[in-house]
Write an enzyme that holds these catalytic residues in place. Structure first.
Site, mmCIF file in Angstrom:
data_model
loop_
_atom_site.group_PDB
_atom_site.id
_atom_site.type_symbol
_atom_site.label_atom_id
_atom_site.label_comp_id
_atom_site.label_asym_id
_atom_site.label_seq_id
_atom_site.Cartn_x
_atom_site.Cartn_y
_atom_site.Cartn_z
ATOM 1 N N ILE A 6 -5.901 -4.755 -3.911
ATOM 2 C CA ILE A 6 -5.540 -3.748 -4.913
ATOM 3 C C ILE A 6 -4.045 -3.490 -4.834
ATOM 4 C CG2 ILE A 6 -5.922 -1.417 -5.763
ATOM 5 C CD1 ILE A 6 -8.640 -1.455 -4.400
ATOM 6 N N ALA A 8 -0.544 -5.373 -7.010
ATOM 7 C CA ALA A 8 0.082 -6.696 -7.113
ATOM 8 C C ALA A 8 1.588 -6.636 -6.904
ATOM 9 C CB ALA A 8 -0.239 -7.315 -8.472
ATOM 10 N N VAL A 11 3.909 -6.266 -1.460
ATOM 11 C CA VAL A 11 2.975 -6.452 -0.350
ATOM 12 C C VAL A 11 1.698 -7.128 -0.825
ATOM 13 C CG1 VAL A 11 1.544 -5.301 1.383
ATOM 14 C CG2 VAL A 11 3.886 -4.526 1.003
ATOM 15 N N GLY A 12 1.101 -6.608 -1.894
ATOM 16 C CA GLY A 12 -0.166 -7.154 -2.374
ATOM 17 C C GLY A 12 -0.079 -8.611 -2.769
ATOM 18 N N ARG A 81 8.066 3.178 0.208
ATOM 19 C CA ARG A 81 9.010 4.125 0.821
ATOM 20 C C ARG A 81 10.439 3.778 0.413
ATOM 21 N NH1 ARG A 81 10.768 5.184 6.693
ATOM 22 N NH2 ARG A 81 9.996 3.101 7.135
ATOM 23 N N ASN A 94 0.631 9.057 -2.752
ATOM 24 C CA ASN A 94 -0.295 7.929 -2.677
ATOM 25 C C ASN A 94 -1.751 8.305 -2.454
ATOM 26 O OD1 ASN A 94 1.673 6.003 -3.166
ATOM 27 N ND2 ASN A 94 2.213 5.791 -1.017
ATOM 28 N N ASN A 119 1.554 3.120 2.907
ATOM 29 C CA ASN A 119 1.990 4.239 3.753
ATOM 30 C C ASN A 119 1.785 5.590 3.087
ATOM 31 O OD1 ASN A 119 2.959 3.272 6.287
ATOM 32 N ND2 ASN A 119 4.649 2.277 5.210
ATOM 33 N N ARG A 150 7.299 -6.055 15.659
ATOM 34 C CA ARG A 150 8.685 -5.597 15.811
ATOM 35 C C ARG A 150 9.026 -5.360 17.277
ATOM 36 N NH1 ARG A 150 8.088 -1.664 10.527
ATOM 37 N NH2 ARG A 150 8.725 -3.238 8.985
ATOM 38 N N HIS A 174 1.907 5.321 13.015
ATOM 39 C CA HIS A 174 2.859 4.401 12.391
ATOM 40 C C HIS A 174 4.061 5.198 11.887
ATOM 41 C CE1 HIS A 174 4.508 1.027 10.294
ATOM 42 N NE2 HIS A 174 4.225 1.481 9.083
#
Length: 300
Positions: A6, A8, A11-12, A81, A94, A119, A150, A174
């Site tokens: 879900i 696009a 990230v998606g 972000r 969100n 996030n 990281r 996180h």
């Protein structure tokens, strides 16, 4: 396996592309409300499938009926972000998007494995749990694998060794309150206390915690390739059975009741299989305890 993504955006679509490259799913559904974006991504992704000569069905759509009977749902929709913005400031923006999408998924798939990539992941996971839309063991959030990557990267860079020789673990939120578990971190099978003093480790912690912000500053948008790779690592762990850091709903573990927290866990299609018990140092316990109090997971 059928996987629905879900969102696009960066990230998606990166996750969808990685799913193709790693051949994790034989059916991929990419959902978004932006028709122009969907059309472009469908061209890119289906042509990638053709170029690689793979037997994968891909559909980009606005229609949630096509998500029916998904084994896994990856939620990456919502706002990214911005520079100077905290993950917590994103929560209100969100939350409504996630709950709306989750309800639509529920209409066509009773209880999929639902993984949050958007996030602030821990607090969105809390909200999803409180909504009761899906069972607690089937909802997870991805962040720990990324933060741990990281950690591994910064440690390997600092000591000038190959990342493959570094083993790291972390737990917690996180955000800046994540806990890098020094007592479990090693380089060439030796604990990192043999290589770094306390001040050097604190510098390393800062580099890890600002990893996402550094990308935003220079790219002018949130990271997406590393988060997508971290998501793929989680999905591949379903078969490998390895413990990975991820945010899950705890029911007493680490003294947390019915709240989301990043821990080392094993994942299956049926959800969270096992949570690793960890013998933390006093300093690590104190850092975790302070963060739990800060976010009102515990009383003082």
């Amino acid at each position: 396996m059928k996987i629905t993504v879900i969102g696009a955006g960066n990230v998606g679509s990166s996750v969808a592309y990685a799913l193709i490259l790693r051949e994790i799913a034989n059916e991929i559904v990419l959902v978004d409300i932006n028709e122009d974006l969907l059309y472009a991504k469908e061209l890119e992704l289906t042509q990638s499938i053709a170029a690689l000569n793979l037997n994968i069905d891909l559909l980009c759509t606005k229609d949630y009926t096509h998500t029916k009977n998904s084994d896994i749902v990856l939620f990456s929709a919502g706002f990214a972000r911005k520079d100077g913005q905290s993950r917590e400031e994103l929560l209100q923006l969100n939350t409504s998007i996630m709950l709306d999408c989750a309800k639509k998924i529920k209409d066509f798939t009773e209880d999929p494995l639902f993984i949050i990539l958007t996030n602030p992941v821990d607090f969105l996971l809390n909200t999803l749990y409180e909504s009761g839309i899906f069972s607690s063991k089937k909802i997870i959030a991805m962040a720990g694998v990324l933060d741990n990557a990281r950690f591994k990267y910064e440690l390997a860079k600092k000591l000038n060794v190959k990342m493959s020789r570094v083993d790291t673990r972390l737990i917690g939120f996180h955000n800046d309150d994540m806990v890098l578990v020094k007592s479990y971190a090693s380089v060439k099978n030796k604990n990192i206390s043999e290589f770094l003093n306390e001040e050097e480790f604190e510098d390393l912690e800062n580099e890890v915690k600002t990893g996402g912000a550094k990308v935003i500053k220079h790219l002018k948008t949130s990271a997406y390739l590393a988060p997508a790779s971290a998501c793929i690592r989680m999905l591949e762990s379903i078969r490998s059975g390895e413990f990975l850091p991820m945010s899950v709903i705890l029911h007493g573990e680490f003294g947390v009741q019915n709240k989301a927290l990043g821990v080392m866990a094993r994942l299956g299609l049926e959800g969270v299989i096992e949570i690793m018990k960890m013998d933390l140092s006093l300093q690590e316990k104190d850092k975790l305890e302070k963060s739990l109090i800060k976010y009102q997971y515990k009383g003082e």
